[in-house]
Enzyme design. Sequence first.
Site, PDB file in Angstrom:
ATOM      1  N   CYS A  69     -19.330 -44.201 -36.038  1.00 44.11           N
ATOM      2  CA  CYS A  69     -20.046 -43.100 -35.392  1.00 44.11           C
ATOM      3  C   CYS A  69     -20.298 -43.412 -33.923  1.00 44.11           C
ATOM      4  O   CYS A  69     -20.137 -42.545 -33.057  1.00 44.11           O
ATOM      5  CB  CYS A  69     -21.365 -42.838 -36.107  1.00 44.11           C
ATOM      6  SG  CYS A  69     -22.378 -41.540 -35.346  1.00 44.11           S
TER       7      CYS A  69
ATOM      8  N   CYS B 188     -26.971 -42.306 -41.516  1.00 44.80           N
ATOM      9  CA  CYS B 188     -27.534 -41.097 -40.914  1.00 44.80           C
ATOM     10  C   CYS B 188     -27.331 -39.846 -41.760  1.00 44.80           C
ATOM     11  O   CYS B 188     -28.230 -39.022 -41.872  1.00 44.80           O
ATOM     12  CB  CYS B 188     -26.958 -40.893 -39.517  1.00 44.80           C
ATOM     13  SG  CYS B 188     -25.157 -40.830 -39.446  1.00 44.80           S
TER      14      CYS B 188
END
Length: 381
Positions: free
Chosen positions: A100, A196
């Site tokens: 990410c 997340c």
Amino acid sequence: MSKRRVVVGMSGGVDSSVTAWLLKEQGYDVVGLFMKNWEDDDDGEYCSTRQDWIDVVSVADLIGIDVEAVNFAAEYKDRVFAEFLREYSAGRTPNPDVLCNAEIKFKAFLDHAMSLGAETIATGHYARVRERDGRFELLKAFDHTKDQSYFLHRLNQAQLSKTMFPLGEIPKTKVREIAAQIGLPNAKKKDSTGICFIGERPFRDFLNRYLPTKPGPMKTPDGKLVGEHIGLAFYTFGQRKGIGLGGSKDGSGEPWFVAAKDIASNTLYVVQGHDHPWLLSRELVAGNVSWVAGEPPAEGFACGAKTRYRQADAACTFARAGGERFSLAFADAQWAVTPGQSAVLYDGEICLGGGIIEFAATGQPGHAPAPAAAPALAEAR
């Protein structure tokens, strides 16, 4: 003279909020950018996106900066989540936060920030960037207990040249103090934990939405059947909880740990005892490499390495292992070196980069069949 514009990635948390305030105080033209990287798919019990955005707006109003939201959910799904599922399907344990950072926060976000006229971006990560002799180095944070360079090791020269980490030289306790002193509405907000896009929901329940269960045998190293697993993707190397053998009286009476996976036979191998030989490795091979400086260390370079976050640097020797791979030989045996995780190299405070662990050699007779990376380790010796 116009102020230098910096776009700050704001999550609604304390770290990114203090980052924005610090830069505003230093005279920058600060713009906040809230990234939505996941489309909420439940009733909000686990996802906090709405509240996070409210917190971002409240902080922006307090410190006097503009803020906007941008949706990177499609990019995240294509570049991060798809790889996450592929790795789990292959029996490995990926670290999506590493990907990410490289693909979303310091690529898609960086590109968007540049379109807003920014000269640089900033985030609330605990790390440092140093320019020396025309090159950019990624350094550990002064507060080693919060250092996040492990997750940032795939950043390249172009990304680092346009990145600021204002919290890299500030202890976390001081960040909390600053937040309270300036009256940030989220000063007491807890730090986010976990992956997340999963949030606080049970990991196995989330994974089961996307990957089918495929039960198979659970065996000991000598081939004894001790149970049944629900699918290799739902277990990770070194796992103790959730195996389903807690009440077993077989063997030594010590706790059971996941020790290996044999994809071909769909077999999960478990062992008893934290220091069982099958859980200890002195060598590994990693692929899919990324070097901060753009090139690997020298052959035989003595360095430190982490094979998981918050692990102390382990002394090791670097060697190339054919193609875009490298091997590490450790001075001391490492516990539960997990395929799919990142092996990150350090030269003292400097993060050199790293790669994805493909294979960790325990050197124990009778080990479950080794993956394809095993020949590369033998070649590197």
